[in-house]
Design an enzyme around this catalytic site. Structure first.
Site, PDB file in Angstrom:
ATOM      1  N   CYS A 190       0.821  -1.211   0.000  1.00  0.00           N
ATOM      2  CA  CYS A 190       0.000   0.000   0.000  1.00  0.00           C
ATOM      3  C   CYS A 190       0.853   1.258   0.000  1.00  0.00           C
ATOM      4  O   CYS A 190       0.324   2.368   0.032  1.00  0.00           O
ATOM      5  CB  CYS A 190      -0.969  -0.007   1.173  1.00  0.00           C
TER       6      CYS A 190
ATOM      7  N   CYS B 164      -1.841  -3.464   8.245  1.00  0.00           N
ATOM      8  CA  CYS B 164      -1.529  -2.216   8.960  1.00  0.00           C
ATOM      9  C   CYS B 164      -1.079  -2.519  10.385  1.00  0.00           C
ATOM     10  O   CYS B 164      -0.165  -1.887  10.912  1.00  0.00           O
ATOM     11  CB  CYS B 164      -2.753  -1.296   8.999  1.00  0.00           C
TER      12      CYS B 164
END
Lengths: 127, 210
Positions: free
Chosen positions: A37, A106
């Protein structure tokens, strides 16, 4: 994408954003990145003479979940020894923030940031 | 979106460019994405041939052509259409094309979790993002534009280097590929950050333009 209430709360009121001064004692930095990402995360810890993490700062360029994960981690590491900080698992972060499966990376990034910061501290002060 | 393929000399091998008109055989269905479109298995592709052969295959497999066909033929056409679209989407963008080719050559294909990024690279990425954030806050369009041009050049240079690494990997036997494939994975990982950065700058410029 719908963020959980806790993610939004950390995203809107991130804790401990920023950096420590370069001259400050006991500061170590963990830099990590997630290619998938393009997120970049910096976690700094300030370790006291007793080996306890006194304070932490973060700077994250990424999505809301990445920011919330790093914000949460700065709160969690405070008051912990380095070994205790290393026990923080991404699954705990993901659970606390109710991250959906696509955002688990994340929380992994935040866990890796702790490891990188501790490794940096130990490299600077081998004991 | 920046496409490395733009302005790059087309692959010499465009003789196979009209392979798309060929039969929809099982062998072709099972072939790699490059062969599906009659392209050489190389990072540098003839984008015009890809477009042309994609349109041709799309026309051949379009569901509208099979309205009166039997169930199995309709199902087969649908499978083909899906196959063709997926392959096209993968090859169209340089980053996904590189990742696909890396995997085809036997290289690393998981980019979700990997911290094999040097700190200096991450620090530089962080600083670039800070520069973007500062420029956005101060509404400095010119700063953003020159940064975009600079990063676009860096991105292009990165893809050029990657093309050479992938070609080198393809040119040697499987047993000798370890080093070039690791280099290619590293280059791809860096390019993933550069693509994100450039997309962020473009988004910022679009937002300031409103």
């Amino acid at each position: 994408m719908a963020y959980s209430v806790k993610v939004l709360e950390h995203y809107e009121n991130p804790r401990n954003v920023g950096s420590f001064g370069k001259e400050e004692e006991g500061v170590a930095t963990g830099m990590v990145g997630a290619p998938a990402c393009g997120d970049v995360m910096k976690l700094q810890i300030k370790v006291g003479k007793d080996g306890i993490i006194e304070d932490a700062r973060f700077k994250t360029y990424g999505c809301g979940s990445a920011i919330a994960s790093s914000s949460l981690v700065t709160e969690w590491v405070k008051g912990k020894t380095l070994d205790q900080a290393l026990e923080i698992r991404n699954t705990q972060i993901a659970e606390e923030l109710a991250l959906p499966p696509v955002k688990i990376h994340c929380s992994i990034l935040a866990e890796d940031a702790i490891k990188a910061a501790v490794a940096d501290f130990r490299k600077k002060k081998p004991e | 979106m920046t496409d490395f393929a733009d302005g790059v000399a087309p692959a010499v091998n465009s003789g196979a460019a009209d392979a798309a008109a060929g039969a929809l055989s099982d062998a072709r269905f099972a072939a790699d994405h490059f062969a599906l479109f009659g392209l050489a298995r190389d990072f540098r592709i003839d984008t015009a041939a890809l477009e042309r052969n994609y349109r041709a295959l799309q026309a051949q497999t379009h569901p509208d052509r099979f309205v009166t066909a039997g169930d199995s033929e309709r199902r087969r056409a649908l499978q083909w259409a899906t196959r063709v679209n997926e392959a096209y989407e993968t090859l169209k963008k340089p980053l996904s094309r590189a990742r696909y080719l890396l995997a085809e050559l036997g290289g690393e294909s998981d980019f979700v979790r990997n911290n094999a990024l040097p700190t200096d690279f991450l620090v530089a990425q962080m600083e670039l993002r800070e520069t973007v954030a500062d420029a956005v806050a101060a509404r400095q369009v010119e700063t953003l534009e020159s940064l975009r041009d600079e990063r676009a050049l860096a991105l292009r240079a990165g893809y050029e280097a990657l093309a050479a690494i992938l070609a080198a990997a393809a040119a040697v036997a499987d047993s000798q590929r370890t080093t070039p494939l690791a280099q290619a994975a590293d280059a791809i990982r860096r390019l993933m950050f550069e693509e994100k950065l450039l997309a962020d700058i473009d988004d910022a410029l679009a937002a300031l333009d409103e």
